[in-house]
Design an enzyme around this catalytic site. Structure first.
Site, mmCIF file in Angstrom:
data_model
loop_
_atom_site.group_PDB
_atom_site.id
_atom_site.type_symbol
_atom_site.label_atom_id
_atom_site.label_comp_id
_atom_site.label_asym_id
_atom_site.label_seq_id
_atom_site.Cartn_x
_atom_site.Cartn_y
_atom_site.Cartn_z
ATOM 1 N N LYS A 1 44.979 35.663 39.526
ATOM 2 C CA LYS A 1 43.754 34.935 39.870
ATOM 3 C C LYS A 1 43.509 33.738 38.948
ATOM 4 C CE LYS A 1 41.320 38.881 41.893
ATOM 5 N NZ LYS A 1 40.267 39.882 41.686
ATOM 6 N N ASN B 1 47.708 42.674 41.955
ATOM 7 C CA ASN B 1 46.876 43.870 42.073
ATOM 8 C C ASN B 1 47.734 45.088 41.760
ATOM 9 O OD1 ASN B 1 45.401 46.140 43.275
ATOM 10 N ND2 ASN B 1 44.066 44.557 44.100
#
Length: 222
Positions: A105, A142
């Site tokens: 991110k 993730n």
């Protein structure tokens, strides 16, 4: 390892970690310390009272909706200033090996969480360049099954027949297993580099909505 020191601000997480490791690894000397990376005094005591060879820094707030709306100051304090304080003490105590756990991110950040992690990366790189120390960065996608994984949330929502929450229908993430993440951390620790950013080849990003649909189907629901 001769010694492992676990440093966390969550008493519950420290307790659960201690419970797990005492059963599995009785021959490793472990310390479980409570404190915050946002506190200079807490970190100073940590380094002052222990001989530390390598530091893995994973302390970060990481739930985007919580940070985005009502907790901007705390997210910056923890993710940015906490990293800066830690870097100052690494230099003070002459710690030569350091790994900063970052996130995908941080790339062209579209949210506050990603922006704070990108700032953390820049801080680490600036110290690595200035002091020519083995300070490096590893970026994750993730990690399925980790405490911050959206997969866990989706699983609970599907199991309880609740509405499934998704930030945006076009949201994508890279996904990896805990084993892959740990392997990447340990392998990166062996590299003699200064301020580099390492990434695992995680293939193509996957739309979260596609993951959700597959999880629903696998659960026998529609």
């Amino acid at each position: 390892p001769k010694n492992l020191i676990f440093f966390d601000h969550s008493e519950y997480n420290i307790y659960k970690l201690q419970e797990l490791l005492q059963k599995k690894y009785k021959n490793i000397n472990c310390k479980y310390l409570l404190g915050s990376t946002s506190s200079f005094n807490d970190l100073n005591l940590l380094f002052e009272n222990n001989h530390i060879d390598i530091v893995y820094h994973a302390a970060a707030y990481k739930h985007v909706p919580i940070l985005q709306k009502d907790n901007l100051i705390k997210s910056i304090e923890n993710n940015v200033f906490g990293t800066h304080i830690l870097m100052q003490l690494l230099i003070k105590y002459n710690i030569k090996n350091f790994l900063f756990i970052s996130t995908d991110k941080a790339v062209r950040s579209k949210n506050i969480m990603g922006l704070t992690k990108r700032l953390g990366e820049l801080i680490v790189q600036s110290y690595a360049k200035k002091f020519k120390s083995n300070f490096n960065i590893v970026r994750f996608g993730n990690v399925v099954g980790s405490s911050g994984s959206a997969i866990n949330v989706f699983y609970d929502q599907i199991k309880n027949h609740e509405n499934i929450t998704l930030t945006h229908k076009d949201a994508t993430r890279y996904f990896m297993t805990v084993r892959e993440a740990v392997g990447l951390v340990l392998e990166t620790s062996t590299f003699s580099a200064k301020g580099n950013i390492f990434l695992l080849d995680m293939g193509e990003p996957i739309k979260k909505i596609d993951i959700i649909k597959k999880m629903i189907n696998l659960s026998g629901l529609s």
